[in-house]
Design a protein around this motif. Structure first.
Motif, short mmCIF file in Angstrom:
data_model
loop_
_atom_site.label_atom_id
_atom_site.label_comp_id
_atom_site.label_asym_id
_atom_site.label_seq_id
_atom_site.Cartn_x
_atom_site.Cartn_y
_atom_site.Cartn_z
N THR A 13 0.80 -1.23 0.00
CA THR A 13 0.00 0.00 0.00
C THR A 13 0.83 1.28 0.00
OG1 THR A 13 -1.91 -1.06 1.01
CG2 THR A 13 -1.74 1.32 1.28
N GLN A 37 -4.85 -1.45 -0.83
CA GLN A 37 -6.01 -1.04 -0.05
C GLN A 37 -6.96 -0.21 -0.90
OE1 GLN A 37 -6.58 -2.38 2.75
NE2 GLN A 37 -5.21 -1.75 4.40
N PHE A 93 1.57 -4.46 3.86
CA PHE A 93 0.17 -4.58 3.47
C PHE A 93 -0.69 -4.87 4.69
CE2 PHE A 93 -3.23 -6.90 0.88
CZ PHE A 93 -3.81 -5.71 0.47
N ARG A 94 -1.35 -5.98 4.73
CA ARG A 94 -2.24 -6.32 5.82
C ARG A 94 -2.21 -7.83 6.02
NH1 ARG A 94 -8.01 -4.98 2.88
NH2 ARG A 94 -8.93 -5.93 4.74
N ALA A 122 3.24 -4.22 13.45
CA ALA A 122 2.89 -3.24 12.43
C ALA A 122 3.84 -2.05 12.33
CB ALA A 122 1.47 -2.71 12.69
N LYS A 221 1.07 -1.72 16.63
CA LYS A 221 0.60 -0.52 15.94
C LYS A 221 0.64 0.67 16.88
CE LYS A 221 -3.38 1.14 13.26
NZ LYS A 221 -4.73 0.79 12.71
#
Length: 331
Positions: A13, A37, A93-94, A122, A221
């Motif tokens: 992303t 995303q 990314f995720r 993250a 995160k």
């Protein structure tokens, strides 16, 4: 096998991922599709949709782009399967479900901005600097059921200077990430899709035998509350905390003026000193047009900062507008 036998789907992303995608294109790898995303609403009313950096680059290169809201969406999974990729590359990314990461014949590998198993999570770049590390790096590993725990293909180290902030480390790892991706692809091609790997548990044992074992550090995160400065720590810890969040998202504190009014203050750059703390933790000290804040052991010099609603400025400009400074503190 040769590189032309690979059909690659790339997933990423932010700008960090673009450098690796660009390396794949520049080195003539067959990227058959890109997954990123959905466009993000921006602007005052969220009426404008902003495509990701990866999408913008992919479209410039004429690559097909998929933007699933949910990675398990049957329509997306079917569309992804239609590209018949035999390898997937993931950068910033995720989390992927098994139906996605297990789809290609040769699996899915991730480029992670840390030396796994350290700094799973993250925000590995931020946390490495926050914790005062002198070395980090990049790792490629095959995805499995858990986050950042798969078998390692390759690692490359990166030194962190004591005065480096996150922007410096981010830029360095962004380019190193592209390098390790190409090197990993070379290994995959040379091994007919099945390169030699090592489990993270085995690697930890090897590191222990080399006397460099240490407790695992995670990289969760970042949230606003994570970025608040705790002044009741040694100045070195606060110094590392500030540079680990500079320039984005930015470490912050609350400035309390002589009238008891509180204002959010972001701090972007500091300098360590050997001057003993005075006036209590969080006390603002002005001396010869320099700005200091007392930590638990020493004064920390504040060099660049930003008051809420104002522009980022150096300490001299800040002091020009400060009144009754002897009664200021941070909390």
């Amino acid at each position: 096998m040769n590189k032309d036998d690979l059909r690659i789907v790339f997933m990423g992303t932010p700008e960090f991922a673009v450098e690796t995608l660009k390396a794949l294109i520049d080195n003539h790898y067959n990227v058959v599709a890109v997954v990123t995303q959905p466009d993000k609403p921006v602007g005052r009313h969220g009426s404008v949709l902003q495509p990701s950096a990866v999408k913008q680059y992919a479209l410039e290169q004429g690559l097909p782009v998929l933007q699933p809201e949910k990675m398990k969406d049957p329509a997306f999974v079917e569309a992804l399967r239609g590209y018949q990729a035999n390898l997937q590359v993931v950068v910033a990314f995720r989390m992927l479900p098994e139906v996605v990461w297990a789809m290609p014949e040769y699996g899915t590998f991730n480029v992670h901005a840390a030396l796994l198993p350290q700094y799973r999570g993250a925000a590995p770049i931020n946390w490495a600097v926050i914790n005062g590390e002198t070395r980090t790096g990049v790792t490629t590993f095959f995805l499995d059921h858990d986050i950042d725990t798969g078998r390692i293909i390759e690692q490359m180290p990166f030194d962190i200077p004591d005065d480096a902030d996150v922007e410096y480390v981010y830029d360095g790892l962004m380019h190193l990430g592209a390098t390790i991706c190409l090197s990993t692809l070379d290994k995959i091609v040379a091994a007919d899709g099945h390169p030699q790997t090592i489990s993270q548990e085995e690697l930890s044992i090897v590191n222990s035998q080399l006397s460099i074992s240490e407790a695992l550090k995670l990289a969760p995160k970042l949230f606003k509350e994570t970025c608040q400065i705790a002044w009741n720590q040694p100045a070195k810890r606060v110094y590392d905390f500030v540079r680990g969040l500079s320039p984005v998202p930015g470490a912050w504190t609350t400035l309390r003026d002589a009238d008891g009014k509180d204002t959010v203050l972001k701090i972007y750059k500091t300098t360590k000193t050997d001057m003993p703390a005075q006036g209590g933790v969080g006390q603002v000290i002005i001396d010869k047009r320099h700005l200091y804040i007392a930590c638990s052991d020493h004064l920390l010099q504040i060099d660049e900062l930003q008051l809420s609603g104002k522009k980022r400025m150096d300490a001299a400009a800040f002091l020009n507008g400060l009144k009754n400074f002897q009664n200021y503190s941070v909390i």
